[in-house]
Design a protein around this motif. Structure first.
Motif, PDB file in Angstrom:
ATOM      1  N   PRO A   1      14.031   3.460  -1.962  1.00  0.00           N
ATOM      2  CA  PRO A   1      13.806   2.217  -1.132  1.00  0.00           C
ATOM      3  C   PRO A   1      14.619   2.192  -0.039  1.00  0.00           C
ATOM      4  CG  PRO A   1      14.077   1.450  -3.361  1.00  0.00           C
ATOM      5  CD  PRO A   1      14.585   2.989  -3.325  1.00  0.00           C
ATOM      6  N   LEU A   2      13.874   1.433   1.271  1.00  0.00           N
ATOM      7  CA  LEU A   2      14.960   1.148   2.266  1.00  0.00           C
ATOM      8  C   LEU A   2      16.060   0.140   1.996  1.00  0.00           C
ATOM      9  CD1 LEU A   2      14.875   1.854   5.278  1.00  0.00           C
ATOM     10  CD2 LEU A   2      13.262  -0.074   5.671  1.00  0.00           C
ATOM     11  N   VAL A   3      15.978  -0.668   0.996  1.00  0.00           N
ATOM     12  CA  VAL A   3      16.831  -1.506   0.832  1.00  0.00           C
ATOM     13  C   VAL A   3      17.743  -1.112  -0.627  1.00  0.00           C
ATOM     14  CG1 VAL A   3      17.140  -3.995   0.151  1.00  0.00           C
ATOM     15  CG2 VAL A   3      15.423  -3.389   1.731  1.00  0.00           C
ATOM     16  N   GLU A   4      18.647  -1.363  -0.536  1.00  0.00           N
ATOM     17  CA  GLU A   4      19.739  -1.099  -1.656  1.00  0.00           C
ATOM     18  C   GLU A   4      20.602  -2.443  -1.878  1.00  0.00           C
ATOM     19  OE1 GLU A   4      20.195   1.308  -4.046  1.00  0.00           O
ATOM     20  OE2 GLU A   4      18.751   2.601  -2.997  1.00  0.00           O
ATOM     21  N   ASN A   5      21.085  -2.546  -3.305  1.00  0.00           N
ATOM     22  CA  ASN A   5      22.140  -3.671  -3.458  1.00  0.00           C
ATOM     23  C   ASN A   5      23.285  -3.267  -2.812  1.00  0.00           C
ATOM     24  OD1 ASN A   5      21.197  -5.930  -4.890  1.00  0.00           O
ATOM     25  ND2 ASN A   5      20.434  -4.750  -6.543  1.00  0.00           N
ATOM     26  N   MET A   6      24.169  -4.073  -2.339  1.00  0.00           N
ATOM     27  CA  MET A   6      25.404  -3.850  -1.715  1.00  0.00           C
ATOM     28  C   MET A   6      26.318  -3.337  -2.681  1.00  0.00           C
ATOM     29  SD  MET A   6      26.236  -3.890   1.537  1.00  0.00           S
ATOM     30  CE  MET A   6      27.659  -3.295   1.932  1.00  0.00           C
ATOM     31  N   ASP A   7      26.372  -3.807  -4.073  1.00  0.00           N
ATOM     32  CA  ASP A   7      27.311  -3.605  -4.887  1.00  0.00           C
ATOM     33  C   ASP A   7      27.146  -1.869  -5.000  1.00  0.00           C
ATOM     34  OD1 ASP A   7      24.997  -3.847  -6.385  1.00  0.00           O
ATOM     35  OD2 ASP A   7      25.876  -5.121  -7.729  1.00  0.00           O
ATOM     36  N   VAL A   8      25.999  -1.427  -4.973  1.00  0.00           N
ATOM     37  CA  VAL A   8      25.721  -0.034  -5.137  1.00  0.00           C
ATOM     38  C   VAL A   8      26.209   0.741  -4.096  1.00  0.00           C
ATOM     39  CG1 VAL A   8      23.971   1.983  -5.055  1.00  0.00           C
ATOM     40  CG2 VAL A   8      23.572   0.087  -6.737  1.00  0.00           C
ATOM     41  N   LEU A   9      25.913   0.261  -2.889  1.00  0.00           N
ATOM     42  CA  LEU A   9      26.379   0.967  -1.679  1.00  0.00           C
ATOM     43  C   LEU A   9      27.977   1.108  -1.736  1.00  0.00           C
ATOM     44  CD1 LEU A   9      23.699  -0.249   0.969  1.00  0.00           C
ATOM     45  CD2 LEU A   9      23.787   1.747  -0.323  1.00  0.00           C
ATOM     46  N   ASP A  10      28.357  -0.069  -1.876  1.00  0.00           N
ATOM     47  CA  ASP A  10      30.215  -0.350  -1.914  1.00  0.00           C
ATOM     48  C   ASP A  10      30.607   0.758  -2.705  1.00  0.00           C
ATOM     49  OD1 ASP A  10      30.508  -2.600  -0.590  1.00  0.00           O
ATOM     50  OD2 ASP A  10      30.452  -4.034  -1.999  1.00  0.00           O
ATOM     51  N   LEU A  11      29.962   1.190  -3.825  1.00  0.00           N
ATOM     52  CA  LEU A  11      30.610   2.418  -4.733  1.00  0.00           C
ATOM     53  C   LEU A  11      30.782   3.771  -3.738  1.00  0.00           C
ATOM     54  CD1 LEU A  11      28.738   2.082  -7.844  1.00  0.00           C
ATOM     55  CD2 LEU A  11      31.279   1.687  -7.386  1.00  0.00           C
ATOM     56  N   GLY A  12      29.739   4.027  -2.675  1.00  0.00           N
ATOM     57  CA  GLY A  12      29.738   5.381  -2.096  1.00  0.00           C
ATOM     58  C   GLY A  12      30.076   5.194  -0.782  1.00  0.00           C
ATOM     59  N   LEU A  13      30.247   4.115   0.064  1.00  0.00           N
ATOM     60  CA  LEU A  13      30.507   4.185   1.609  1.00  0.00           C
ATOM     61  C   LEU A  13      31.918   3.840   1.668  1.00  0.00           C
ATOM     62  CD1 LEU A  13      27.238   2.553   2.897  1.00  0.00           C
ATOM     63  CD2 LEU A  13      27.732   5.103   2.320  1.00  0.00           C
ATOM     64  N   GLY A  14      32.422   4.311   2.711  1.00  0.00           N
ATOM     65  CA  GLY A  14      33.852   3.691   3.413  1.00  0.00           C
ATOM     66  C   GLY A  14      33.569   2.516   4.250  1.00  0.00           C
ATOM     67  N   ILE A  15      34.632   1.866   4.543  1.00  0.00           N
ATOM     68  CA  ILE A  15      34.724   0.531   5.045  1.00  0.00           C
ATOM     69  C   ILE A  15      33.732   0.409   6.341  1.00  0.00           C
ATOM     70  CG2 ILE A  15      36.068  -1.050   6.236  1.00  0.00           C
ATOM     71  CD1 ILE A  15      38.537  -0.231   4.394  1.00  0.00           C
ATOM     72  N   GLU A  16      33.953   1.562   7.256  1.00  0.00           N
ATOM     73  CA  GLU A  16      33.454   1.431   8.624  1.00  0.00           C
ATOM     74  C   GLU A  16      31.887   1.712   8.299  1.00  0.00           C
ATOM     75  OE1 GLU A  16      33.600   1.300  12.316  1.00  0.00           O
ATOM     76  OE2 GLU A  16      35.259   0.173  11.219  1.00  0.00           O
ATOM     77  N   GLN A  17      31.348   2.552   7.365  1.00  0.00           N
ATOM     78  CA  GLN A  17      30.009   2.703   7.121  1.00  0.00           C
ATOM     79  C   GLN A  17      29.316   1.469   6.658  1.00  0.00           C
ATOM     80  OE1 GLN A  17      30.820   6.220   4.486  1.00  0.00           O
ATOM     81  NE2 GLN A  17      28.969   7.031   5.538  1.00  0.00           N
ATOM     82  N   ARG A  18      30.168   0.497   5.700  1.00  0.00           N
ATOM     83  CA  ARG A  18      29.668  -0.580   4.923  1.00  0.00           C
ATOM     84  C   ARG A  18      29.521  -1.630   6.265  1.00  0.00           C
ATOM     85  NH1 ARG A  18      33.448   0.142   0.280  1.00  0.00           N
ATOM     86  NH2 ARG A  18      34.781  -1.261   1.387  1.00  0.00           N
ATOM     87  N   ARG A  19      30.342  -1.717   7.224  1.00  0.00           N
ATOM     88  CA  ARG A  19      30.526  -2.739   8.283  1.00  0.00           C
ATOM     89  C   ARG A  19      29.316  -2.658   9.043  1.00  0.00           C
ATOM     90  NH1 ARG A  19      31.399  -3.031  13.395  1.00  0.00           N
ATOM     91  NH2 ARG A  19      32.128  -0.678  13.414  1.00  0.00           N
ATOM     92  N   ARG A  20      28.850  -1.332   9.329  1.00  0.00           N
ATOM     93  CA  ARG A  20      27.716  -1.050  10.144  1.00  0.00           C
ATOM     94  C   ARG A  20      26.143  -1.256   9.456  1.00  0.00           C
ATOM     95  NH1 ARG A  20      30.751   3.518  12.354  1.00  0.00           N
ATOM     96  NH2 ARG A  20      29.853   4.728  10.867  1.00  0.00           N
ATOM     97  N   LEU A  21      26.081  -1.777   8.284  1.00  0.00           N
ATOM     98  CA  LEU A  21      24.965  -1.833   7.527  1.00  0.00           C
ATOM     99  C   LEU A  21      24.278  -3.511   7.969  1.00  0.00           C
ATOM    100  CD1 LEU A  21      25.660  -0.913   4.003  1.00  0.00           C
ATOM    101  CD2 LEU A  21      24.357   0.364   5.687  1.00  0.00           C
ATOM    102  N   PHE A  22      22.930  -3.320   8.061  1.00  0.00           N
ATOM    103  CA  PHE A  22      22.061  -4.565   8.166  1.00  0.00           C
ATOM    104  C   PHE A  22      22.166  -5.428   6.790  1.00  0.00           C
ATOM    105  CE2 PHE A  22      20.145  -2.611  11.980  1.00  0.00           C
ATOM    106  CZ  PHE A  22      19.967  -3.845  12.738  1.00  0.00           C
ATOM    107  N   LYS A  23      22.861  -6.425   6.648  1.00  0.00           N
ATOM    108  CA  LYS A  23      22.833  -7.149   5.184  1.00  0.00           C
ATOM    109  C   LYS A  23      22.035  -8.326   5.363  1.00  0.00           C
ATOM    110  CE  LYS A  23      27.567  -5.308   5.186  1.00  0.00           C
ATOM    111  NZ  LYS A  23      27.711  -5.282   6.623  1.00  0.00           N
ATOM    112  N   PHE A  24      21.619  -8.695   4.160  1.00  0.00           N
ATOM    113  CA  PHE A  24      21.058 -10.014   3.870  1.00  0.00           C
ATOM    114  C   PHE A  24      21.156 -10.297   2.503  1.00  0.00           C
ATOM    115  CE2 PHE A  24      16.927  -7.993   3.116  1.00  0.00           C
ATOM    116  CZ  PHE A  24      16.934  -6.960   3.625  1.00  0.00           C
ATOM    117  N   THR A  25      20.423 -11.675   2.283  1.00  0.00           N
ATOM    118  CA  THR A  25      20.375 -11.897   0.716  1.00  0.00           C
ATOM    119  C   THR A  25      19.151 -11.999   0.477  1.00  0.00           C
ATOM    120  OG1 THR A  25      20.613 -14.240   1.266  1.00  0.00           O
ATOM    121  CG2 THR A  25      22.611 -13.070   0.641  1.00  0.00           C
ATOM    122  N   ASP A  26      18.911 -11.637  -0.860  1.00  0.00           N
ATOM    123  CA  ASP A  26      17.274 -11.757  -1.297  1.00  0.00           C
ATOM    124  C   ASP A  26      17.190 -12.922  -1.923  1.00  0.00           C
ATOM    125  OD1 ASP A  26      18.361 -11.217  -3.890  1.00  0.00           O
ATOM    126  OD2 ASP A  26      17.265  -9.568  -4.133  1.00  0.00           O
TER     127      ASP A  26
END
Lengths: 422, 216
Positions: free
Chosen positions: A44-69
């Motif tokens: 999917p185009l959308v992933e849970n933030m806690d999943v992405l947190d496991l794999g991405l560095g701080i900078e990459q996380r900062r640049r994500l479009f985030k929202f709450t479902d």
């Protein structure tokens, strides 16, 4: 209020020609990956933030479009697609035997407008080989990346191969206080060799590794560079990296791509993420890499299924831009037939359209009745190769560039067009 | 000579132009005068193509690969980080980025800064980062020219600007209270040029490096 017809800044519309080139390139890439036994997955185009947190560095996380479902979970639009594939391998594909060969294609998003063309949405096609370690797996993925670049029609490309462990070994070996080491890493990440030089100048302890760091951008070439570097490093990690690179290089020769491979010991990449052989693919006259990849053996364990892994992704936008600017840019495929009608000819027109499409031709049937002159104008507007004007069941008139208009039964027109006759 | 083995170098108009031209001459790559380059903007000489662009545009030309190499002040690089390699400190074009306030101002060291410092500058990114690192709230007003005017008309408390001799500041009754950084000319390179056209670029690079070492 006028609506913003240009769309959201940083997001582009792809018009028919661009869309066609991008889609063609994507299909050639996925087709090449499938030829190597990689299975296509769609995440999917959308992933849970806690999943992405496991794999991405701080900078990459900062640049994500985030929202709450609706449930209150924080979710994000994906900024890359390796982490979702890792989630899949550790989750739904947990029972699947390793090694797994998977490929994907899709958009990735970033809140930052990139340095180039201010794009916040780009397209990536990638392949991951999970569960295989060692030079044979590394070489497979690099050779696949090379064949992928070829498959899209890019001529004159090259692949630079390096090793993250070569750098880690050097950083272990240089005798520097921790705060200087982290400044050295920061300077390298910023590709700032002036800062690096002044950091290293200020330290009393000189070593061979010290010298190597300063020459980082020039540590590039054929197999001879391995011997040269081998004479300079005095640490096991870097030495092991060099011998692994030598093996990978031999395997790439066997893969038949020895002539496009260069070794680059000074490759600068995200060293927190990559754990082994890394590589980049470059096309002709283009200021940045088109393909990037490497070994990331520590990612899968963060998802609870420890496994070595390597992979790469191709920047599809860059590929299509290169093709657009090449000597013979791809053209939008022509519409084969414009089928016009008037009076009782509509049924004939619709049937003829179906027949032509059945033969694999592109046929457009008019939506309104037109006389001869109007039909010709419409034909030119459509830009089709042929005009077939249907006025009755029995006979249609067929016009094509440079020939006089003929009256024939519709079946004969279809047969002649399908047979490539005029 | 084809485009393939020619190396293109972007050099800046303005204060660094003469230094850049001397360096090109000293390295034996190209003898050019400011006048002929000013007329042509793009000149080819043997193994190099020289492109004359605005100082702040040099990183854009290099990052996009329109130029393989570029000569640019460090001050520009502070504001426009990119994907280029910064390779050599060319040791000319010395200047400092300073915080200056009106002679009459009570502002001096950090303990005299107002709770919210207002500064005018052409260097918003560098200025914000510098004040933030010192725990100081700052409102940066981005101006494109005549920055010295801003404090005199009460727009801001001070300015962050580049100065070589300090003369313009003195003429505008401004005094320096802090130095944010020192800048010199740098040689930058496109990341892909170093790889795809390695031998031609490395050869030009080492001649420029050597010439800058001799001059300094």
């Amino acid at each position: 209020v006028t609506p913003q017809l240009g769309g959201v800044p940083g997001f582009r519309d792809l018009l028919p020609l661009e869309a066609e080139i991008l889609r063609e390139a994507q299909e050639s890439l996925l087709a090449e990956m499938r030829r190597w036994g990689y299975r296509h997955v769609i995440t999917p185009l959308v992933e849970n933030m806690d999943v992405l947190d496991l794999g991405l560095g701080i900078e990459q996380r900062r640049r994500l479009f985030k929202f709450t479902d609706g449930r209150g979970d924080v979710v994000a639009l994906v900024g890359e697609r390796t982490v979702p594939v890792a989630r899949l391998v550790a989750g739904k594909l947990r029972a699947a035997a390793l090694p797994l060969r998977l490929c994907y294609a899709g958009p990735v998003l970033s809140t930052d407008e990139g340095r180039f063309q201010q794009r916040r949405e780009t397209y990536q096609v990638g392949a991951e080989l999970v569960g295989a370690s060692g030079p044979v797996a590394d070489a497979e993925v690099i050779a696949l990346a090379a064949r992928c670049m070829e498959a899209t029609g890019i001529r004159r490309y090259q692949i630079d191969v390096g090793h993250a462990e070569f750098f880690h070994g050097i950083m272990d070996a240089v005798k520097l206080p921790d705060e200087v080491k982290s400044a050295v890493r920061a300077a390298l990440a910023a590709r700032d060799f002036v800062a690096l030089e002044s950091l290293l100048e200020g330290t009393p302890l000189k070593s061979a590794e010290h010298e190597l760091l300063l020459r980082f951008p020039a540590l590039r070439g054929g197999p001879e560079i391995l011997a040269a570097a081998g004479g300079l490093v005095r640490n096991r990690r870097s030495e092991a990296a060099l011998s692994e690179l030598a093996q990978v290089r031999d395997l790439l020769v066997a893969h038949g791509i020895g002539d496009v491979v260069n070794l680059d010991l000074g490759a600068i990449r995200d060293f927190d993420y990559y754990t082994g052989v890394i590589f980049e693919g470059y096309g002709p006259d283009f200021g940045r890499p088109v393909a990037q990849g490497g070994r990331y053996d520590s990612l899968l364990s963060r998802f609870g299924r420890p496994a070595p892994a390597t992979g790469f992704m191709v920047q599809l936008d860059l590929v299509s831009e290169m093709l657009t600017r090449s000597a013979r840019p791809p053209a939008l495929p022509r519409i084969d037939a414009a089928v016009a009608w008037t009076g009782s000819g509509l049924d004939t027109a619709l049937r003829l359209g179906s027949t032509l499409r059945l033969f694999g031709m592109r046929a457009v049937v008019d939506t309104e009745s037109r006389g001869v002159a109007e039909a010709k104008a419409w034909w030119h507007a459509v830009g089709a190769a042929n005009l077939i004007h249907c006025r009755s069941k029995a006979v249609v008139s067929w016009s094509t560039q440079g020939q006089r208009t003929r009256s024939l039964p519709p079946e004969q027109v279809a047969a002649r067009l399908a047979g490539g006759l005029s | 000579m084809t485009r393939d083995d020619q190396v293109s170098i972007a050099i800046p108009t303005g204060a660094l132009l003469n230094g850049a031209l001397s360096l090109l001459a000293a390295s034996g790559l190209a003898r050019l005068t400011a006048e002929e380059l000013g007329r042509q903007l793009l000149l080819e000489r043997g193994e190099v193509r020289v492109i004359l662009v605005r100082p702040s545009d040099v990183p854009a030309y290099v990052d996009h690969g329109a130029a393989d190499l570029g000569i640019v002040g460090k001050d520009i690089l502070w504001e426009t980080p990119g994907s280029h390699y910064e390779l050599v400190d060319l040791r000319f074009g010395d200047c400092r980025l300073v915080l200056a306030v009106p002679d009459s101002s009570t502002v001096d060291g950090p303990d005299t800064w107002p709770p919210l410092m207002r500064v005018a500058t052409k260097y918003p990114r560098t200025s914000s980062a510098w004040f933030e690192a010192r725990g100081q709230a700052v409102e940066v007003v981005r101006l494109h020219g005549s920055v010295e005017l801003a404090p005199q008309v009460g727009l801001v408390d001070g300015i962050v600007d580049l100065t070589a001799t300090g003369r313009t500041l003195r003429e505008n009754k401004l005094r320096i209270t802090a130095v944010l950084g020192s800048s010199t000319a740098r040689l930058i390179a496109n990341q892909a040029s170093l790889k795809t056209r390695s031998s031609a670029v490395q050869s030009v690079l080492s001649r420029l490096r050597e010439a800058s070492g001799r001059a300094g």
